[in-house]
Scaffold this motif. Structure first.
Motif, PDB file in Angstrom:
ATOM      1  N   THR A   1       0.866  -1.145   0.107  1.00  0.00           N
ATOM      2  CA  THR A   1      -0.062   0.019   0.053  1.00  0.00           C
ATOM      3  C   THR A   1       0.837   1.333   0.028  1.00  0.00           C
ATOM      4  OG1 THR A   1      -0.105   0.317   2.203  1.00  0.00           O
ATOM      5  CG2 THR A   1      -1.851  -1.245   1.469  1.00  0.00           C
ATOM      6  N   ARG A   2       0.169   2.411  -0.268  1.00  0.00           N
ATOM      7  CA  ARG A   2       0.828   3.660  -0.423  1.00  0.00           C
ATOM      8  C   ARG A   2       1.656   3.960   1.163  1.00  0.00           C
ATOM      9  NH1 ARG A   2      -2.207   8.819  -2.642  1.00  0.00           N
ATOM     10  NH2 ARG A   2      -3.680   7.781  -1.167  1.00  0.00           N
ATOM     11  N   ALA A   3       0.783   3.644   2.186  1.00  0.00           N
ATOM     12  CA  ALA A   3       1.389   3.841   3.440  1.00  0.00           C
ATOM     13  C   ALA A   3       2.234   3.025   3.872  1.00  0.00           C
ATOM     14  CB  ALA A   3      -0.092   3.727   4.549  1.00  0.00           C
ATOM     15  N   ARG A   4       2.411   1.726   3.217  1.00  0.00           N
ATOM     16  CA  ARG A   4       3.517   0.752   3.660  1.00  0.00           C
ATOM     17  C   ARG A   4       4.679   1.255   3.024  1.00  0.00           C
ATOM     18  NH1 ARG A   4       6.548  -1.505   6.990  1.00  0.00           N
ATOM     19  NH2 ARG A   4       7.392  -3.279   6.383  1.00  0.00           N
ATOM     20  N   ALA A   5       4.402   1.546   1.881  1.00  0.00           N
ATOM     21  CA  ALA A   5       5.604   2.260   0.913  1.00  0.00           C
ATOM     22  C   ALA A   5       6.056   3.337   1.655  1.00  0.00           C
ATOM     23  CB  ALA A   5       5.144   2.437  -0.595  1.00  0.00           C
ATOM     24  N   SER A   6       5.465   4.049   2.030  1.00  0.00           N
ATOM     25  CA  SER A   6       5.930   5.366   2.894  1.00  0.00           C
ATOM     26  C   SER A   6       6.821   4.912   4.076  1.00  0.00           C
ATOM     27  CB  SER A   6       5.037   6.421   3.436  1.00  0.00           C
ATOM     28  OG  SER A   6       4.304   6.947   2.237  1.00  0.00           O
ATOM     29  N   GLN A   7       6.276   4.234   4.712  1.00  0.00           N
ATOM     30  CA  GLN A   7       7.100   3.549   5.995  1.00  0.00           C
ATOM     31  C   GLN A   7       8.346   2.936   5.543  1.00  0.00           C
ATOM     32  OE1 GLN A   7       4.450   0.576   7.415  1.00  0.00           O
ATOM     33  NE2 GLN A   7       3.319   1.968   8.835  1.00  0.00           N
ATOM     34  N   ILE A   8       8.448   2.133   4.484  1.00  0.00           N
ATOM     35  CA  ILE A   8       9.460   1.370   3.950  1.00  0.00           C
ATOM     36  C   ILE A   8      10.720   2.475   3.582  1.00  0.00           C
ATOM     37  CG2 ILE A   8      10.596  -0.136   2.185  1.00  0.00           C
ATOM     38  CD1 ILE A   8       7.990  -1.518   2.403  1.00  0.00           C
ATOM     39  N   VAL A   9      10.299   3.477   2.852  1.00  0.00           N
ATOM     40  CA  VAL A   9      11.368   4.338   2.407  1.00  0.00           C
ATOM     41  C   VAL A   9      11.826   5.404   3.489  1.00  0.00           C
ATOM     42  CG1 VAL A   9      10.311   4.345   0.080  1.00  0.00           C
ATOM     43  CG2 VAL A   9       9.736   6.193   1.737  1.00  0.00           C
ATOM     44  N   SER A  10      11.252   5.359   4.495  1.00  0.00           N
ATOM     45  CA  SER A  10      11.644   6.003   5.797  1.00  0.00           C
ATOM     46  C   SER A  10      12.521   5.449   6.793  1.00  0.00           C
ATOM     47  CB  SER A  10      10.418   6.597   6.514  1.00  0.00           C
ATOM     48  OG  SER A  10       9.717   7.482   5.719  1.00  0.00           O
ATOM     49  N   ARG A  11      12.519   3.910   6.427  1.00  0.00           N
ATOM     50  CA  ARG A  11      13.503   3.088   7.206  1.00  0.00           C
ATOM     51  C   ARG A  11      14.697   3.499   7.166  1.00  0.00           C
ATOM     52  NH1 ARG A  11      11.079  -2.876   6.974  1.00  0.00           N
ATOM     53  NH2 ARG A  11      11.942  -3.034   8.861  1.00  0.00           N
ATOM     54  N   ARG A  12      15.621   3.245   8.301  1.00  0.00           N
ATOM     55  CA  ARG A  12      16.951   3.236   8.398  1.00  0.00           C
ATOM     56  C   ARG A  12      17.609   2.190   7.591  1.00  0.00           C
ATOM     57  NH1 ARG A  12      19.609   1.642  13.447  1.00  0.00           N
ATOM     58  NH2 ARG A  12      17.771   2.638  14.375  1.00  0.00           N
ATOM     59  N   GLY A  13      18.411   2.333   6.640  1.00  0.00           N
ATOM     60  CA  GLY A  13      18.864   1.343   5.687  1.00  0.00           C
ATOM     61  C   GLY A  13      18.245   1.225   4.393  1.00  0.00           C
ATOM     62  N   PHE A  14      17.304   1.915   4.226  1.00  0.00           N
ATOM     63  CA  PHE A  14      16.717   2.119   2.880  1.00  0.00           C
ATOM     64  C   PHE A  14      17.523   3.389   1.986  1.00  0.00           C
ATOM     65  CE2 PHE A  14      13.957   3.294  -0.458  1.00  0.00           C
ATOM     66  CZ  PHE A  14      13.312   2.079  -1.099  1.00  0.00           C
ATOM     67  N   PRO A  15      17.777   3.126   0.822  1.00  0.00           N
ATOM     68  CA  PRO A  15      18.868   3.977   0.178  1.00  0.00           C
ATOM     69  C   PRO A  15      18.297   5.465   0.473  1.00  0.00           C
ATOM     70  CG  PRO A  15      18.203   2.001  -1.351  1.00  0.00           C
ATOM     71  CD  PRO A  15      17.353   1.988  -0.097  1.00  0.00           C
ATOM     72  N   GLU A  16      19.392   6.267   0.423  1.00  0.00           N
ATOM     73  CA  GLU A  16      18.962   7.631   0.224  1.00  0.00           C
ATOM     74  C   GLU A  16      18.456   8.099  -0.745  1.00  0.00           C
ATOM     75  OE1 GLU A  16      19.616   9.927   2.954  1.00  0.00           O
ATOM     76  OE2 GLU A  16      19.792   8.339   4.132  1.00  0.00           O
ATOM     77  N   PRO A  17      17.492   8.997  -0.854  1.00  0.00           N
ATOM     78  CA  PRO A  17      17.108   9.473  -2.002  1.00  0.00           C
ATOM     79  C   PRO A  17      18.320  10.200  -3.092  1.00  0.00           C
ATOM     80  CG  PRO A  17      15.704  10.465  -0.309  1.00  0.00           C
ATOM     81  CD  PRO A  17      16.908   9.543   0.259  1.00  0.00           C
TER      82      PRO A  17
ATOM     83  N   LEU B   1      12.864  16.736  -4.449  1.00  0.00           N
ATOM     84  CA  LEU B   1      12.146  17.885  -5.060  1.00  0.00           C
ATOM     85  C   LEU B   1      10.703  18.194  -4.139  1.00  0.00           C
ATOM     86  CD1 LEU B   1      11.866  16.154  -8.462  1.00  0.00           C
ATOM     87  CD2 LEU B   1      13.497  17.637  -7.714  1.00  0.00           C
ATOM     88  N   LYS B   2      10.182  19.275  -4.452  1.00  0.00           N
ATOM     89  CA  LYS B   2       8.942  19.633  -3.920  1.00  0.00           C
ATOM     90  C   LYS B   2       7.865  18.630  -4.218  1.00  0.00           C
ATOM     91  CE  LYS B   2       9.475  24.738  -4.238  1.00  0.00           C
ATOM     92  NZ  LYS B   2       9.067  25.780  -4.881  1.00  0.00           N
ATOM     93  N   ALA B   3       7.878  17.635  -5.160  1.00  0.00           N
ATOM     94  CA  ALA B   3       7.082  16.897  -5.300  1.00  0.00           C
ATOM     95  C   ALA B   3       7.262  15.605  -4.489  1.00  0.00           C
ATOM     96  CB  ALA B   3       6.918  16.700  -6.972  1.00  0.00           C
ATOM     97  N   GLY B   4       8.235  15.569  -3.855  1.00  0.00           N
ATOM     98  CA  GLY B   4       8.514  14.337  -3.223  1.00  0.00           C
ATOM     99  C   GLY B   4      10.087  13.869  -3.672  1.00  0.00           C
ATOM    100  N   GLN B   5      10.475  12.630  -2.881  1.00  0.00           N
ATOM    101  CA  GLN B   5      11.557  11.775  -2.969  1.00  0.00           C
ATOM    102  C   GLN B   5      11.796  11.406  -4.203  1.00  0.00           C
ATOM    103  OE1 GLN B   5      13.080  10.272   0.668  1.00  0.00           O
ATOM    104  NE2 GLN B   5      11.403  11.326   1.842  1.00  0.00           N
TER     105      GLN B   5
ATOM    106  N   ASP C   1      17.945   1.515  -9.521  1.00  0.00           N
ATOM    107  CA  ASP C   1      19.060   0.364  -9.413  1.00  0.00           C
ATOM    108  C   ASP C   1      19.490   0.302  -7.816  1.00  0.00           C
ATOM    109  OD1 ASP C   1      19.321  -0.061 -12.054  1.00  0.00           O
ATOM    110  OD2 ASP C   1      21.179   1.212 -12.171  1.00  0.00           O
ATOM    111  N   ASP C   2      19.462   1.497  -7.190  1.00  0.00           N
ATOM    112  CA  ASP C   2      19.610   1.590  -5.805  1.00  0.00           C
ATOM    113  C   ASP C   2      18.637   0.884  -5.057  1.00  0.00           C
ATOM    114  OD1 ASP C   2      22.002   2.815  -6.071  1.00  0.00           O
ATOM    115  OD2 ASP C   2      21.005   4.835  -5.353  1.00  0.00           O
ATOM    116  N   VAL C   3      17.362   1.241  -5.358  1.00  0.00           N
ATOM    117  CA  VAL C   3      16.165   0.305  -4.925  1.00  0.00           C
ATOM    118  C   VAL C   3      16.209  -1.079  -5.085  1.00  0.00           C
ATOM    119  CG1 VAL C   3      13.734   0.178  -4.680  1.00  0.00           C
ATOM    120  CG2 VAL C   3      14.763   2.517  -4.727  1.00  0.00           C
ATOM    121  N   GLU C   4      16.563  -1.383  -6.313  1.00  0.00           N
ATOM    122  CA  GLU C   4      16.630  -3.049  -6.808  1.00  0.00           C
ATOM    123  C   GLU C   4      17.745  -3.584  -6.076  1.00  0.00           C
ATOM    124  OE1 GLU C   4      14.622  -4.821  -8.191  1.00  0.00           O
ATOM    125  OE2 GLU C   4      13.537  -3.333  -9.630  1.00  0.00           O
TER     126      GLU C   4
END
Length: 68
Positions: free
Chosen positions: A20-36, A40-44, A49-52
């Motif tokens: 879900t969108r909420a779960r994706a937001s949690q995952i990208v906020s976790r320590r250990g997830f790649p830095e953006p 942008l104003k529109a978001g991260q 390749d970093d995500v993969e």
């Protein structure tokens, strides 16, 4: 000619992980997830390749088959 960058926002990560969108937001906020790659104003925005690479390390069952 330079190779095109594959860039993903939270919506693409959500779709890739099948969450879900909420779960994706949690995952990208976790320590250990790649830095953006950029924020942008529109978001991260992340390099796909970093995500993969993160998926291969943390969600191997979702890793892309290199043969496909």
């Amino acid at each position: 000619m330079p190779e095109k960058l594959r860039l993903w926002g939270t919506a693409e990560i959500q779709e890739r992980l099948g969450v879900t969108r909420a779960r994706a937001s949690q995952i990208v906020s976790r320590r250990g997830f790649p830095e953006p790659y950029v924020v942008l104003k529109a978001g991260q925005i992340w390099l796909a390749d970093d995500v993969e690479a993160w998926i291969r390390a943390h969600r191997p069952e979702l890793a892309e088959d290199p043969e496909s």
